[in-house]
Structure formats: C-alpha cells, structure tokens
Design a protein around this motif. Structure first.
Motif, mmCIF file in Angstrom:
data_model
loop_
_atom_site.group_PDB
_atom_site.id
_atom_site.type_symbol
_atom_site.label_atom_id
_atom_site.label_comp_id
_atom_site.label_asym_id
_atom_site.label_seq_id
_atom_site.Cartn_x
_atom_site.Cartn_y
_atom_site.Cartn_z
ATOM 1 N N VAL A 175 -2.405 -4.511 5.073
ATOM 2 C CA VAL A 175 -3.286 -3.617 4.711
ATOM 3 C C VAL A 175 -3.744 -3.566 2.914
ATOM 4 O O VAL A 175 -4.063 -2.359 2.511
ATOM 5 C CB VAL A 175 -3.188 -1.975 5.178
ATOM 6 C CG1 VAL A 175 -3.094 -2.110 6.716
ATOM 7 C CG2 VAL A 175 -1.952 -1.555 4.496
ATOM 8 N N TYR B 204 -11.342 4.484 1.106
ATOM 9 C CA TYR B 204 -10.218 3.718 0.677
ATOM 10 C C TYR B 204 -10.183 2.379 1.198
ATOM 11 O O TYR B 204 -9.395 1.572 0.791
ATOM 12 C CB TYR B 204 -8.987 4.326 1.296
ATOM 13 C CG TYR B 204 -8.686 4.819 2.497
ATOM 14 C CD1 TYR B 204 -8.731 3.630 3.723
ATOM 15 C CD2 TYR B 204 -8.717 6.170 2.862
ATOM 16 C CE1 TYR B 204 -8.469 4.198 4.943
ATOM 17 C CE2 TYR B 204 -8.821 6.550 4.431
ATOM 18 C CZ TYR B 204 -8.634 5.538 5.274
ATOM 19 O OH TYR B 204 -8.312 5.850 6.689
ATOM 20 N N ILE B 205 -11.321 1.851 2.188
ATOM 21 C CA ILE B 205 -11.503 0.501 2.673
ATOM 22 C C ILE B 205 -12.190 -0.193 1.611
ATOM 23 O O ILE B 205 -13.407 0.349 1.287
ATOM 24 C CB ILE B 205 -11.998 0.298 3.822
ATOM 25 C CG1 ILE B 205 -10.950 0.759 4.885
ATOM 26 C CG2 ILE B 205 -12.454 -1.202 4.290
ATOM 27 C CD1 ILE B 205 -11.669 0.972 6.619
ATOM 28 N N CYS B 206 -11.559 -1.266 0.962
ATOM 29 C CA CYS B 206 -12.092 -2.092 -0.128
ATOM 30 C C CYS B 206 -12.799 -0.919 -1.185
ATOM 31 O O CYS B 206 -13.915 -0.957 -1.566
ATOM 32 C CB CYS B 206 -13.293 -2.705 0.465
ATOM 33 S SG CYS B 206 -12.789 -4.089 1.591
ATOM 34 N N ASN C 216 -6.522 -4.280 1.623
ATOM 35 C CA ASN C 216 -7.804 -3.642 1.022
ATOM 36 C C ASN C 216 -7.574 -2.301 1.016
ATOM 37 O O ASN C 216 -8.734 -1.632 0.685
ATOM 38 C CB ASN C 216 -8.780 -4.347 1.926
ATOM 39 C CG ASN C 216 -8.715 -3.786 3.283
ATOM 40 O OD1 ASN C 216 -7.602 -3.933 3.937
ATOM 41 N ND2 ASN C 216 -9.845 -3.535 3.612
ATOM 42 N N LEU C 217 -6.584 -1.775 1.278
ATOM 43 C CA LEU C 217 -6.547 -0.018 1.163
ATOM 44 C C LEU C 217 -6.082 0.384 -0.096
ATOM 45 O O LEU C 217 -5.732 1.548 -0.265
ATOM 46 C CB LEU C 217 -5.673 0.445 2.325
ATOM 47 C CG LEU C 217 -5.932 0.214 3.648
ATOM 48 C CD1 LEU C 217 -5.209 0.805 4.814
ATOM 49 C CD2 LEU C 217 -7.690 0.070 4.015
ATOM 50 N N LEU D 125 -1.545 7.264 4.324
ATOM 51 C CA LEU D 125 -2.363 6.742 5.630
ATOM 52 C C LEU D 125 -1.858 6.384 6.809
ATOM 53 O O LEU D 125 -2.624 6.496 7.749
ATOM 54 C CB LEU D 125 -3.442 5.692 4.890
ATOM 55 C CG LEU D 125 -4.164 5.994 3.596
ATOM 56 C CD1 LEU D 125 -4.960 4.580 3.244
ATOM 57 C CD2 LEU D 125 -5.139 7.020 4.014
ATOM 58 N N ASP E 49 1.810 6.580 0.081
ATOM 59 C CA ASP E 49 0.928 5.605 -0.538
ATOM 60 C C ASP E 49 1.320 5.575 -2.000
ATOM 61 O O ASP E 49 1.344 6.469 -2.660
ATOM 62 C CB ASP E 49 -0.442 5.921 -0.466
ATOM 63 C CG ASP E 49 -1.259 5.563 0.945
ATOM 64 O OD1 ASP E 49 -0.379 5.649 1.983
ATOM 65 O OD2 ASP E 49 -2.280 4.999 1.154
ATOM 66 N N ASN F 200 1.001 -1.002 -0.131
ATOM 67 C CA ASN F 200 -0.034 -0.112 -0.020
ATOM 68 C C ASN F 200 0.966 1.216 -0.083
ATOM 69 O O ASN F 200 0.675 2.211 -0.490
ATOM 70 C CB ASN F 200 -0.922 0.161 1.190
ATOM 71 C CG ASN F 200 -1.686 1.234 1.336
ATOM 72 O OD1 ASN F 200 -2.536 1.531 0.526
ATOM 73 N ND2 ASN F 200 -1.405 2.121 2.244
ATOM 74 N N TRP G 66 -8.593 13.844 5.372
ATOM 75 C CA TRP G 66 -8.389 12.577 6.120
ATOM 76 C C TRP G 66 -7.385 12.626 7.046
ATOM 77 O O TRP G 66 -6.312 13.387 6.938
ATOM 78 C CB TRP G 66 -7.985 11.592 5.042
ATOM 79 C CG TRP G 66 -9.054 11.218 3.754
ATOM 80 C CD1 TRP G 66 -10.102 11.588 3.752
ATOM 81 C CD2 TRP G 66 -8.641 10.563 2.851
ATOM 82 N NE1 TRP G 66 -10.814 11.177 2.523
ATOM 83 C CE2 TRP G 66 -9.889 10.610 1.925
ATOM 84 C CE3 TRP G 66 -7.820 9.774 2.297
ATOM 85 C CZ2 TRP G 66 -10.267 9.832 0.758
ATOM 86 C CZ3 TRP G 66 -7.703 9.033 1.288
ATOM 87 C CH2 TRP G 66 -8.711 9.033 0.258
ATOM 88 N N LYS H 205 -8.155 3.735 -4.055
ATOM 89 C CA LYS H 205 -8.828 4.895 -3.202
ATOM 90 C C LYS H 205 -9.922 5.205 -4.202
ATOM 91 O O LYS H 205 -9.978 5.161 -5.379
ATOM 92 C CB LYS H 205 -7.810 5.825 -3.302
ATOM 93 C CG LYS H 205 -7.099 5.778 -1.785
ATOM 94 C CD LYS H 205 -6.061 4.830 -1.804
ATOM 95 C CE LYS H 205 -5.279 4.749 -0.720
ATOM 96 N NZ LYS H 205 -4.127 3.721 -0.672
ATOM 97 N N SER I 216 -12.067 6.374 5.890
ATOM 98 C CA SER I 216 -12.084 5.285 5.497
ATOM 99 C C SER I 216 -13.273 4.505 4.613
ATOM 100 O O SER I 216 -12.722 3.645 3.614
ATOM 101 C CB SER I 216 -12.363 4.239 6.810
ATOM 102 O OG SER I 216 -13.506 4.506 7.347
#
Length: 579
Positions: A215, A243-245, A217-218, A177, A184, A109, A155, A221, A240
């Motif tokens: 991480v 960027y989560i999933c 699944n991050l 992040l 990132d 990531n 963020w 975006k 989140s």
C-alpha cells in the motif's frame, strides 16, 4: 527519455516471472504447523523446475501477527515463527545459486503497535521526541475523548470500524488505516523517511534483490486530514481521496529511489502495491525517466465483481468489464511504464473459483485458460503459490474456520448491525483472504505434505486429487502448462515486446487479442472461450494454418477463418508479418 534511462521493455524484469510465497502457508520444516524459511529452502528445486525468475516473500519479520505479519515489530530481523537471519541468508544464497532473485515485502505505511518506534511515540506523550513519527490528533473540538464521533475525522478503517484509536495515557488518537494494531507512520517527518531508507539499504546490502511495497501509495495524507463523504448506509466516511496518491507521494518515492536504489551495482526490482491508483497516476509512478518504481499493482480488475456493499457483496463478473479494464491498462501503459499482471495473491480468493470454473469437468482447463490470458498480456506476470496447481477456494463451514482479521472483523461488524449470518458467511467464503492462505498442496497425505504437525489453518480437502506430486508426474497437468507458459515468455520476444490490440471488446464470452512485435515481424493471436458452451469465432484469413505456440486442448483441426472453440479452450497462435 533522458540519456541512460532504459525503457521498461529492455529491463531485466520485462520477460521475468515472479512467484509469490506466503511463508506461513508454504512449507513447514519444524512441525509447528506454520511454514518457515527452512521449508521454503527445501522446496526451491520445485520453483526452479517451474522456471520462475523471482521469488517474492510475504513478510517474515518479527510481528505479533495481528494481520499475519503485515504488522511488523522489527524491520531488521526474522520472526522466530519463520526462523533466523542465518536461515534467511541460507535461503537467499540457495535462491541465487539457482539463478533466481528474492524480493522482500516492504510494509512502511504502518508498523505494529509493538514496534519500538510506536512504543516511544506513545509513551513519550504529546511532547516526546518520537511523537511525530506517527499521526496523533486530539479529539474533535467540543467533544469528549473516547466517545462516539470524537475521532479527529470520520475516516473508516479498511478492516471495519473507525480509523482512529484513543490512547488514554496521552489523551490523543492515533491513525490506523488498517488494524488498530497497525498505526500509520507519519511520512511528513524526514526522520521517518531516513530510517526507512536506512533499513532498505540494510536488506539490499544483505543481498535482497528489491522490494514489493505494501500500500505504498497511501504514505502521503492530505494536510488537515479532512472528513470524507459517508456512503449510503455506512457509519464511517470514505477518506480515500485524502490518502490515495496524496500530495507528496511522488516526492516520497523519488526520494526513496535516490536514497536507496540509484546507482546500485546489482539489478533490482521495485513494485508498488497501489490500491485505487489510476492509469494516469501509474504512468507517472512507472515512467523510468521519473525514477520512482518499476511497476505497480493496481486493483481495478479484482474489484469488478464487488457489489455496492463492497468486496463481500458478490456479483458475477462480466467478461466485457474485465476486457475493458485490462485493455485500458495495456493501452495506458503501452508507451510509458509497465504492467504487473496478476489474478491471485495473498489478498485475493482463488482465481479458478472466481473467474474460472472449479468443477471437476473444467477445473484444469479453466485454470490453464486463465493463465494463458494473463501471461500473454504485456507486463510482468505474478504467480501466487498454488495457482500453478489450480488450487481453489476452501469449503469454510463456520466462522471458526476463518483466521483473517479482515474477515473476522467484517463478520462481527455485520452481525452487530443485524445482518444475516449465512449471507455474511457466503460473502466470506467467496471473497475472504483465507482462501489464498490455506496450506500449499504438496501431496495427498493428511496435511498435504505441508506439515507433520497441526496446520495453523485447515488444508483444503481437495488436496487428495489436486497436489504438486501428482501434477509433476502428469505432463498434461496445470503445473506443466504454467511451466510451458513461463518458458514461452522467456523465448518468444513478442510476449515481451509486442504491442497489444484487443479484439471483439463487446463479446460476452470471447477474450481475444493480438501481440504484434513489429521490429521482429511476429504477431501472436490469443483466443480464450470463457464459458462452458462452444463458441464459433470468425478470424482474418491471415491466421489460417498459423503455428500453435501453446493451447490447453489438442487441436481438432488447423486454425481456419471460422473456428469453434470448445468450453474453456485457450489457444495462442503465431504468424510472421512484414512489419
């Protein structure tokens, strides 16, 4: 299910047990106070005796160690702190000679800000050829760069403060992040994905047996990087949801599988660490027909004792919450996908001090109970170094005893905004990641047999009576109980193949469930008393006089329809069924 796609319960890793090594704290061979690869090689027989199948190494790459190696500056080498590539090759060969596999930690990531990719991205300016390898943005429209609120969005970073750092040379901000030294990567750029895949293939060709993906699944975006809502009392937004999933994450992981793992001649393991992942998303990630990852690490159950203020805002665990969470994941991945089973890792405090009882009276007993409950679920168990000894949280006295960037940043941030120092320290002592990172307790000598030098972080003083040497000599120790649990997973098919049924979900002290292997006509009953008081349970008559497979206390009587569990007692029984 498409032809030639095996179900998870038939995969080689379904009855395997993984042991995580945090290399800087495992074993130091050169007396510099930091663990290394040679130290690991010298302790492999210990792991072989424990019976684990897979070793997962936390990062051993070159790194400035802003985040203890999770800030990588070169993906295709070994950091001098840990040794050389030749040391790695010797370790890998020795692991394979003992019938075990070795999984690398993959952190893609983000990189270190000292990685040549980022250096080129930054120094080339906005028009440079590698600018788009990372996520750069100008200041908010109408705001002067470098002033509060001028960041491209609101963020917050996982490590406190904003998720953006301003680069004066190019007049833009880059996204991180995590630490500002962990920029990132921009996974929208196909060149980034190709470079990562090539690096992964390089490690597999060298002999590595797979990857635990940090991480992962991050990676994707949301387009436009929109602002997130600002929680009450917070200074920064919660991004989140963006960027989560994210929108392309399944595409990225399917591409990674095609480019790196598909058709590989050796059996491999891919594990995705996925903060914030839901059961529904995990079914997609781990569905073997989709060919993304073999299993995921989810965080739901290790957040149940977090208060409204986050992980350092302590609240007691309610056992009913733990049962509801783990039970939901057992049911949700029961017909598709696979669970990773863990209580402990390098990011979590010691489980015996968290969900168990680390007092002298119940320390060993509760350590065995926690292991019993975890290992008898459906999924692949993970043992974090020292967990098999019942290692506990450390007695950190002042902030000077801590080393972790997350804890240090949180301390500074909280005190800068008026928080009480002792309250902040109490949160760090209970939940800080350094609890998992104190040196492995090999023996009762001054530095616990970890190093002949000065350890990079203090050894827990309880190593005088909690250590591997003493436990290897004691057949009733926590170590030998873990060894028997691991052997049970290898030899009892119901542990791998049995379905899962939670019993007494609303009971505040009893954790009980069954594992039913209908094909082989075997059912297991797991009983665990989470507490210091005796507990009488009513059982169906079919369990009377059933076989005891494993227990953390000698039985006082055969199992009957009314049975009294002693404080922190755990038992596993087996019976034969007709279906």
């Amino acid at each position: 299910m498409p032809e030639n796609v095996a179900g998870p319960a038939d995969a080689w890793w379904s009855n395997a047990v993984v042991y995580q090594i945090y290399p800087r704290s495992f074993a130091d061979s050169d007396a510099d106070g930091v663990g290394d690869l040679q130290g690991i090689s010298e302790r492999l027989d210990y792991l072989a005796q424990l019976g684990v199948d897979v070793i997962w190494l936390s990062p051993v790459y070159p790194s400035p160690h802003d985040d203890n190696g999770y800030d990588i500056s070169d993906y295709q080498d070994i950091g001098p702190l840990f040794g050389t590539l030749a040391d790695f090759d010797r370790l890998l060969a020795a692991v394979h000679e003992r019938g075990m596999k070795l999984v690398m930690d993959l952190v893609v990531n983000h990189t270190s800000d000292e990685h040549p990719w980022f250096t080129a991205s930054r120094d080339g300016g906005p028009d440079g050829p590698m600018r788009d390898w990372y996520i750069w943005r100008p200041p908010r429209e109408g705001m002067r760069a470098g002033t509060p609120g001028a960041e491209p969005n609101n963020w917050g970073s996982f490590f406190s403060g904003p998720a953006w750092t301003y680069d004066e040379r190019s007049g833009e901000y880059y996204l991180h992040l995590f630490s500002r030294k962990q920029p990132d990567l921009n996974w929208e750029n196909p060149q980034v994905r190709q470079a990562v895949s090539a690096m992964m293939r390089w490690w597999l060709e060298r002999g590595a047996d797979g990857f635990r993906m940090d991480v992962v699944n991050l990676l994707s975006k949301a387009p436009g990087l929109p602002d997130g809502p600002v929680p009450e009392g917070a200074r920064y937004g919660d991004g989140s949801a963006h960027y989560i999933c994210g929108p392309r994450i399944h595409e990225y992981l399917a591409e990674m599988h095609r480019e790196v793992f598909a058709g590989h001649p050796r059996p491999l393991l891919t594990v995705g660490e996925m903060p914030g992942v839901t059961v529904e998303e995990a079914r997609l990630f781990t569905d073997p027909a989709r060919r993304e990852v073999d299993m995921v690490f989810q965080f739901e159950h290790v957040g149940l004792d977090h208060g409204p203020g986050g992980k350092f805002d302590i609240r007691p665990l309610r056992l009913t919450d733990l049962k509801a969470s783990l039970g939901r994941w057992q049911t949700g991945l029961g017909d598709t996908g696979w669970n990773s089973l863990y209580f402990s890792n390098h990011d979590q405090p010691r489980i015996i001090s968290r969900f168990g009882d680390d007092s002298p009276a119940y320390r060993d007993r509760s350590a065995k109970l926690l292991a019993t409950v975890l290992h008898l679920h459906r999924g692949t168990p993970y043992v974090y170094q020292g967990e098999e000894l019942g290692m506990a949280n450390a007695p950190f006295a002042t902030i000077d005893d801590f080393r972790d960037i997350e804890s240090l940043n949180h301390y500074r941030h909280q005190l800068a905004h008026g928080a009480d120092e002792q309250q902040v320290l109490a949160g760090l002592r209970a939940r800080g990641r350094d609890n998992a990172r104190t040196p492995m307790q090999w023996d009762a000598t001054d530095n616990a047999g970890f190093t002949a030098g000065t350890p990079w972080i203090a050894v827990n003083p309880d190593h005088k009576h909690v250590n591997a040497k003493a436990q290897l000599a004691d057949p009733d120790s926590v170590f030998h109980y873990y060894r028997r649990l691991i052997d049970l997973r290898h030899t009892e098919p119901a542990v791998t193949h049995g379905d899962f049924h939670m019993l007494h979900p609303d009971h505040e002290q009893l954790y009980a469930f069954t594992r039913h292997d209908r094909e082989r006509g075997t059912e297991l009953l797991v009983l665990a008393n989470f507490g210091p008081a005796e507990l009488t349970v009513d059982l169906p008559a079919v369990w009377e006089n059933s076989d005891t497979l494993i227990a953390n206390l000698p039985a006082t009587s055969p199992l009957t329809s009314t049975y009294t569990l002693r404080p922190w007692e755990a038992r596993v029984h087996r019976r034969r069924t007709n279906a």
